[in-house]
Design an enzyme around this catalytic site. Structure first.
Site, short mmCIF file in Angstrom:
data_model
loop_
_atom_site.label_atom_id
_atom_site.label_comp_id
_atom_site.label_asym_id
_atom_site.label_seq_id
_atom_site.Cartn_x
_atom_site.Cartn_y
_atom_site.Cartn_z
N THR A 103 33.69 -29.92 11.38
CA THR A 103 33.16 -29.11 12.50
C THR A 103 31.79 -28.55 12.08
OG1 THR A 103 34.28 -27.14 11.63
CG2 THR A 103 35.45 -28.35 13.35
N ASP A 139 42.83 -29.10 0.69
CA ASP A 139 42.12 -27.92 0.22
C ASP A 139 40.99 -28.31 -0.75
OD1 ASP A 139 41.26 -25.50 -0.60
OD2 ASP A 139 43.13 -24.89 -1.56
N ALA A 166 33.41 -23.14 5.25
CA ALA A 166 33.53 -21.76 5.71
C ALA A 166 35.03 -21.49 5.76
CB ALA A 166 32.90 -21.58 7.09
N TYR A 178 25.85 -8.76 7.60
CA TYR A 178 25.69 -10.13 7.10
C TYR A 178 24.95 -10.13 5.75
CZ TYR A 178 25.96 -15.05 6.82
OH TYR A 178 26.30 -16.29 6.35
#
Ligand code: NAD
Length: 393
Positions: A50, A110, A139, A234
């Protein structure tokens, strides 16, 4: 079955296979329109299903004609329930790559584990010999340390003091005030453990020791900086502390293995990861409007095509003073940033759709899961059980 979006908080728990395929095809067309002459031919993408990782895989294959191995953590369909979007994206990507004679194999598991690293290295040795480029685009909210078995969770919090600002509930389209309490020292350290550079270094150690790095090898990990309005949560927050550690890892990898290792600072885009960050969805909605007005709007695929073509392989890296690649340059353009800053305090629930492009934000969010594409008839039942042709694990 007929699949409809089911949104829970900032994720959609369903995904539409044909809608995902439609979006992947759109990315492929963007990549094909920008061919790269001397690009990489064997590319490993970690976090390939993605967002920025998927666009990296699409660019490697369709701009540069590369064979790819993609690593990701996705859910296949089970008991008649749809698979996750990244699963369907990969089904579509692999079918398109293989149709053009491009090698594409995928490993679902993983990426932080030693087993997945060993499986990737075995595949590289058997099928390629060496790899030209590794893109690191994970992420993740969680990591199990492969050496100790201990589990760590990341968090998105300020460091030092609480942060209050305006937040957008992207599901309801409502702006509210949010206060986020600062992270504890342990939370900061845990976020660095999950989203910092250690696992990238482990990958590079394993690949280097296996002797599979090609002579012109490059590796890139992705980062974000963004505007001051988001800095407390952030850049100066837990995630930004982890990203500083990714920059440390880039320098360590260069020194240790004598290879080109870069951090690329990319622009803010709508992905599953960014929709979970407080304050960022409102910022992205305003940013979209301003960048569209200026003619500089980009999504993941446009960013990555520009990164590969103009920075990594055909152009000039144009590294900043910290040695980072900056394809967030159009986002950070002064005119864009001052236009966003001017609008920021004026946005209300009433004028949200006028002062920002929240409609596009919502459209892009649904598109992440294969919904909202005009060319797809969502009232038709579809097969949910779709295999990934080149799946190894
Ligand atoms: P994303 O959520 O779209 O993609 C994350 C990928 O990681 C997926 O392929 C997922 O399957 C994979 N993954 C997660 N945990 C895994 C695990 N344990 N093992 C294997 N695969 C795993 O995220 P994204 O927004 O594309 O982010 C990718 C990178 O880009 C991150 O480093 C992020 O900080 C950076 N970035 C994002 C933005 C943004 O606005 N979204 C901006 C700049 C930089």
């Amino acid at each position: 079955m007929i699949i409809e979006p089911k949104i829970r908080g900032f994720v959609c728990i369903t995904a539409h296979p044909e809608g995902c395929a439609y979006k992947v095809q759109q990315e492929i067309e963007v990549a094909k329109a920008s061919l790269i002459k001397d690009g990489p031919k064997k590319v490993l993408v970690i976090g390939a299903s993605t967002g920025y990782g998927l666009s990296s895989r699409v660019t490697a294959s369709f701009s540069s004609g590369a064979d790819t191995i993609g690593v990701f953590f996705e859910r296949p369909s089970s008991n008649g329930k749809p698979a996750s979007a990244g699963w369907y994206n990969t089904v579509a990507f692999e079918a398109a790559a293989q149709a053009e004679g491009l090698y594409a194999k995928s490993i679902n598991g993983d990426a932080f584990s030693d087993e997945i690293k060993a499986s990737v290295i075995k595949t590289i040795k058997e099928d390629w010999g060496t790899v030209d480029c590794v893109i690191y685009s994970l992420a993740s909210p969680k990591r199990i340390d492969p050496k100790t078995g201990e589990a760590y969770r990341s968090c998105l919090k300020p460091v030092g003091e609480a942060f209050s600002n305006r937040d957008l509930d992207a599901n309801k389209g409502e702006i509210s005030d949010v206060t986020i309490e600062p992270a504890s020292e342990e939370e900061v350290a845990n976020t660095v453990k999950v989203m910092g550079g250690e696992d990238w270094e482990f990958w590079m150690k394993a690949l280097s020791e296996a002797g599979v790095l090609s002579n012109n090898f490059k590796t890139v990990a992705y980062s974000y900086i963004g505007p001051e309005v988001t800095w407390p949560v952030y850049k100066n927050g837990t995630i930004g502390t982890a990203k500083l550690d990714v920059e440390r890892a880039a320098r360590a990898i260069q020194q240790e293995y004598g290879v080109e290792a870069y951090v690329s600072v990319n622009k803010a885009v709508v992905t599953q990861a960014s929709s979970a960050i407080p304050v960022v969805p409102l910022y992205i909605s305003i940013l979209f409007k301003k960048m569209i007005e200026k003619g500089t709007h980009e999504g993941c695929i446009e960013q990555i095509v520009r990164l590969f073509k103009e920075r990594l392989y055909e152009g000039d890296m144009r590294l900043d003073s910290e040695g980072r690649i900056r394809v967030d340059d159009w986002e950070m353009d002064e005119a864009i940033q001052s236009a966003v800053a001017e609008v920021w305090p004026k946005v209300t629930n009433e004028n949200l759709r006028e002062l920002s492009d929240f409609d596009l934000y919502q459209k892009e969010f649904l598109a992440l899961f294969g919904f909202g594409h005009e060319g797809i008839d969502y009232s038709k039942p579809v097969e949910v059980d779709r295999p990934i042709q080149g799946l190894i694990v």
